[in-house]
Design a protein around this motif. Structure first.
Motif, mmCIF file in Angstrom:
data_model
loop_
_atom_site.group_PDB
_atom_site.id
_atom_site.type_symbol
_atom_site.label_atom_id
_atom_site.label_comp_id
_atom_site.label_asym_id
_atom_site.label_seq_id
_atom_site.Cartn_x
_atom_site.Cartn_y
_atom_site.Cartn_z
ATOM 1 N N GLN A 84 43.376 47.915 44.696
ATOM 2 C CA GLN A 84 42.718 48.359 43.460
ATOM 3 C C GLN A 84 43.026 47.433 42.277
ATOM 4 O O GLN A 84 42.156 47.177 41.449
ATOM 5 C CB GLN A 84 43.133 49.794 43.144
ATOM 6 N N VAL A 85 44.257 46.934 42.215
ATOM 7 C CA VAL A 85 44.601 46.011 41.117
ATOM 8 C C VAL A 85 43.798 44.715 41.272
ATOM 9 O O VAL A 85 43.246 44.181 40.301
ATOM 10 C CB VAL A 85 46.123 45.726 41.082
ATOM 11 N N MET A 86 43.672 44.236 42.517
ATOM 12 C CA MET A 86 42.924 42.981 42.716
ATOM 13 C C MET A 86 41.433 43.186 42.441
ATOM 14 O O MET A 86 40.764 42.301 41.909
ATOM 15 C CB MET A 86 43.213 42.415 44.105
ATOM 16 N N ASP A 87 40.918 44.386 42.730
ATOM 17 C CA ASP A 87 39.524 44.709 42.359
ATOM 18 C C ASP A 87 39.355 44.643 40.847
ATOM 19 O O ASP A 87 38.351 44.156 40.328
ATOM 20 C CB ASP A 87 39.142 46.134 42.817
ATOM 21 N N LEU A 88 40.381 45.167 40.141
ATOM 22 C CA LEU A 88 40.334 45.191 38.670
ATOM 23 C C LEU A 88 40.354 43.760 38.105
ATOM 24 O O LEU A 88 39.618 43.442 37.159
ATOM 25 C CB LEU A 88 41.544 45.990 38.163
ATOM 26 N N ILE A 89 41.187 42.900 38.694
ATOM 27 C CA ILE A 89 41.230 41.486 38.247
ATOM 28 C C ILE A 89 39.830 40.891 38.419
ATOM 29 O O ILE A 89 39.280 40.256 37.524
ATOM 30 C CB ILE A 89 42.243 40.639 39.080
ATOM 31 N N GLU A 90 39.243 41.123 39.612
ATOM 32 C CA GLU A 90 37.918 40.551 39.891
ATOM 33 C C GLU A 90 36.874 41.057 38.906
ATOM 34 O O GLU A 90 36.084 40.283 38.370
ATOM 35 C CB GLU A 90 37.474 40.927 41.311
ATOM 36 N N SER A 91 36.861 42.385 38.675
ATOM 37 C CA SER A 91 35.796 42.912 37.810
ATOM 38 C C SER A 91 35.985 42.414 36.381
ATOM 39 O O SER A 91 35.023 42.098 35.693
ATOM 40 C CB SER A 91 35.683 44.432 37.881
ATOM 41 N N ARG A 92 37.231 42.275 35.919
ATOM 42 C CA ARG A 92 37.460 41.728 34.573
ATOM 43 C C ARG A 92 37.015 40.264 34.522
ATOM 44 O O ARG A 92 36.351 39.829 33.587
ATOM 45 C CB ARG A 92 38.944 41.904 34.214
ATOM 46 N N MET A 93 37.351 39.492 35.568
ATOM 47 C CA MET A 93 36.973 38.068 35.555
ATOM 48 C C MET A 93 35.451 37.891 35.630
ATOM 49 O O MET A 93 34.896 36.954 35.061
ATOM 50 C CB MET A 93 37.683 37.314 36.694
ATOM 51 N N GLU A 94 34.774 38.822 36.315
ATOM 52 C CA GLU A 94 33.293 38.745 36.359
ATOM 53 C C GLU A 94 32.708 38.914 34.962
ATOM 54 O O GLU A 94 31.715 38.291 34.600
ATOM 55 C CB GLU A 94 32.731 39.810 37.308
ATOM 56 N N LYS A 95 33.362 39.773 34.137
ATOM 57 C CA LYS A 95 32.876 39.954 32.751
ATOM 58 C C LYS A 95 33.205 38.719 31.900
ATOM 59 O O LYS A 95 32.422 38.327 31.042
ATOM 60 C CB LYS A 95 33.526 41.193 32.120
ATOM 61 N N LEU A 96 34.363 38.129 32.143
ATOM 62 C CA LEU A 96 34.778 36.982 31.325
ATOM 63 C C LEU A 96 34.018 35.707 31.691
ATOM 64 O O LEU A 96 33.797 34.844 30.849
ATOM 65 C CB LEU A 96 36.283 36.727 31.493
#
Ligand SMILES: Cc1cc2nc3c(=O)[nH]c(=O)nc-3n(C[C@H](O)[C@H](O)[C@H](O)COP(=O)(O)OP(=O)(O)OC[C@H]3O[C@@H](n4cnc5c(N)ncnc54)[C@H](O)[C@@H]3O)c2cc1C
Length: 480
Positions: free
Chosen positions: A372-384
């Motif tokens: 779940q933490v790695m999913d969160l990193i990915e979704s934040r990086m997709e926005k950035l």
């Protein structure tokens, strides 16, 4: 040096010291439990790329201890500088920071991005002047044994500045300003922001430990990969050698890069004074890391270092929540794009972008939490980085369990023993141990600095102590 030397571990501290001792004429025998050199700072070949085990930037590059150690040993370590070097994203704002972080444009961009209240400006300027003054351990002396936050509080209560400085501290030490030693942090902060040397190494981060190791091997030292040391053997308070699955290797000097606690485990508590054992077993490590590595067919990042901090980010609350099994809505992300500075780490046309949650509990080994933490990193990086998903050729994910497996301490700590206000200055472990001939090198015993630079600093400090001890033995022998 004529003594037989064994080094346990090939982290920056272990191989840095191996190179220094090899230059003195020793032929160190170096054991590494992994199949690659470098520990947390190693690089692994993956799909024609050099992928980092962790995710790194060298805070001071050519001007720091990694280069100083290379110079002392004639190791061919080079750094690639880029300017602008750092993109700071705070909430919805962003600004470019140049190689010289203290120049007016960098400072203005930082200020505009964080946008603290104008009322806070005099206090912020006074704090910056303090940070600018603390250049040496002597300057830092009166700030040891107190938390960094207690010093910042004297200058400002602005919540945006606190969130920013707190995350700077997390990025450097992987602990908050509430825990970090004010002296260690101010010193490392000053050295970093005034160096103008922040850089990525030529040939990838793993090139640094590999090059140090090559110096050792070229001088007759030996490397045993995939060979874990099970026991450190001592007799009557003196080290005698080490034991692996392949047998016993005798030595007069054994240097462990496995951390203080694991060194105790390998030697046996009974060989150390109770006070030493108690201090070691109660010591606290830095927090841990989980990373996602993207190989992209487009250069989405423009700077080697990119940092995202949610507005007024409460890092301690995030870590506490994760400890209790709660996944936050958003997370700070530390991102490095090695190919912006050093394109040779990937085939032509491929761009590497690495993101790390900054940071998570070092013992968060639960697979589902890591997912779940790695999913969160990915979704934040997709926005950035809009288009990240479409441009991804492949990706790799490394959870805390991966970091724990690499380091071998059973936890996925990013740095090593934490640079806390109750573990700083004279309370830090010395590389010398109570067992004669046994030393500990690496981030646990470095006196100051950030991550890899702390470990390199430790290699040079341990080297000086070994030379001092060896000279003392020679003097004693010639006096009798
Ligand atoms: C995700 C992440 C991001 C980071 N970002 C940065 C950054 O941007 N900048 C920075 O400067 N630093 C950064 N760091 C921190 C830095 O990598 C570490 O602080 C530093 O590399 C630690 O070096 P060390 O010498 O203490 O040894 P370690 O890297 O801890 O290596 C110890 C070695 O000893 C070996 N070992 C242990 N036990 C045995 C045994 N019994 N037998 C044989 N071998 C053994 C291990 O396998 C390992 O190779 C980061 C780390 C991580 C994980």
């Amino acid at each position: 040096m004529e003594k037989r030397v064994i080094i346990i571990g090939t982290g920056i501290g272990g191989v840095g010291l191996a190179a220094l001792l090899a230059k003195d004429g020793a032929k160190p025998v170096v054991f590494e439990r992994n199949n690659f050199v470098g520990g947390k700072a190693g690089s692994i070949e993956h799909k024609e790329c050099l992928v980092e085990v962790g995710i790194h930037i060298s805070p001071r590059g050519e001007k720091g201890p990694l280069a100083q150690l290379a110079k002392k040993t004639d190791a061919d370590v080079k750094f690639m500088n880029k300017s602008p070097m750092f993109k700071l994203i705070y909430g919805e704002n962003e600004g470019m920071i140049y190689q010289n972080m203290m120049n007016p444009v960098s400072l203005y961009n930082m200020f505009r991005t964080i946008s603290p209240s104008i009322k806070a400006l005099p206090g912020i300027l006074r704090f910056m002047m303090l940070a600018y003054r603390i250049k040496t351990k002597e300057d830092a002396a009166k700030y040891y044994h107190i938390p960094a936050k207690s010093v910042i509080d004297k200058y400002t209560s602005d919540p945006d500045i606190h969130a920013f400085l707190n995350f700077c501290c997390v990025m450097m030490f992987c602990i908050s300003t509430e825990e970090a030693s004010a002296g260690d942090w101010l010193l490392a902060f000053n050295n970093w922001i005034t160096s103008g040397g922040t850089a990525y190494p030529k040939g990838g981060f793993g090139a640094i430990p590999n090059t140090y190791m090559k110096v050792c091997e070229d001088a007759g030292g030996e490397l045993h990969l995939n060979e874990e040391v099970n026991r450190i053997i001592t007799e009557e308070g003196t080290v005698k050698g080490v034991e692996t699955d392949k047998g016993f290797y005798p030595a007069e000097i054994v240097i462990s890069n496995a951390g203080v606690v694991k060194t105790l485990d390998m030697t046996g508590d009974q060989h150390f004074p109770d006070s030493y054992v108690e201090k070691a077993r109660n010591s606290i490590d830095s927090t841990g890391g989980a990373t996602v590595i993207f190989a992209l067919d487009a250069p989405l990042a423009k700077t080697p270092l990119n940092v995202y901090i949610p507005k007024r980010y409460d890092w301690a609350a995030t870590v506490k929540g994760l400890e209790q099994g709660r996944i936050p809505d958003d997370i700070a992300v530390f991102m490095i794009s090695p190919t912006v500075a050093e394109p040779s780490v990937a085939p032509e046309g491929l761009h590497l972008l690495l993101g790390a949650a900054g940071t998570v509990p070092a013992d968060m080994l639960d697979k589902e939490m890591n997912r779940q933490v790695m999913d969160l990193i990915e979704s934040r990086m997709e926005k950035l980085f809009p288009g990240l998903k479409e441009h991804t050729v492949w990706k790799e994910r490394h959870g805390v369990d991966f970091m724990a497996a690499v380091g071998g301490r059973g936890r996925g700590e990013v740095i090593g023993m934490a640079q806390r206000y109750d573990q700083d200055a004279d309370k830090r472990f010395s590389p010398r141990t109570p067992v004669k001939g046994l030393y500990i090198v690496g981030a646990d015993t470095g006196s100051f600095g950030i991550g890899t630079e702390l470990a390199a600093q430790s290699a040079m400090e341990t080297h000086a102590l070994i030379l001092e001890d060896t000279a003392a033995v020679h003097h004693a022998a010639s006096d009798t």
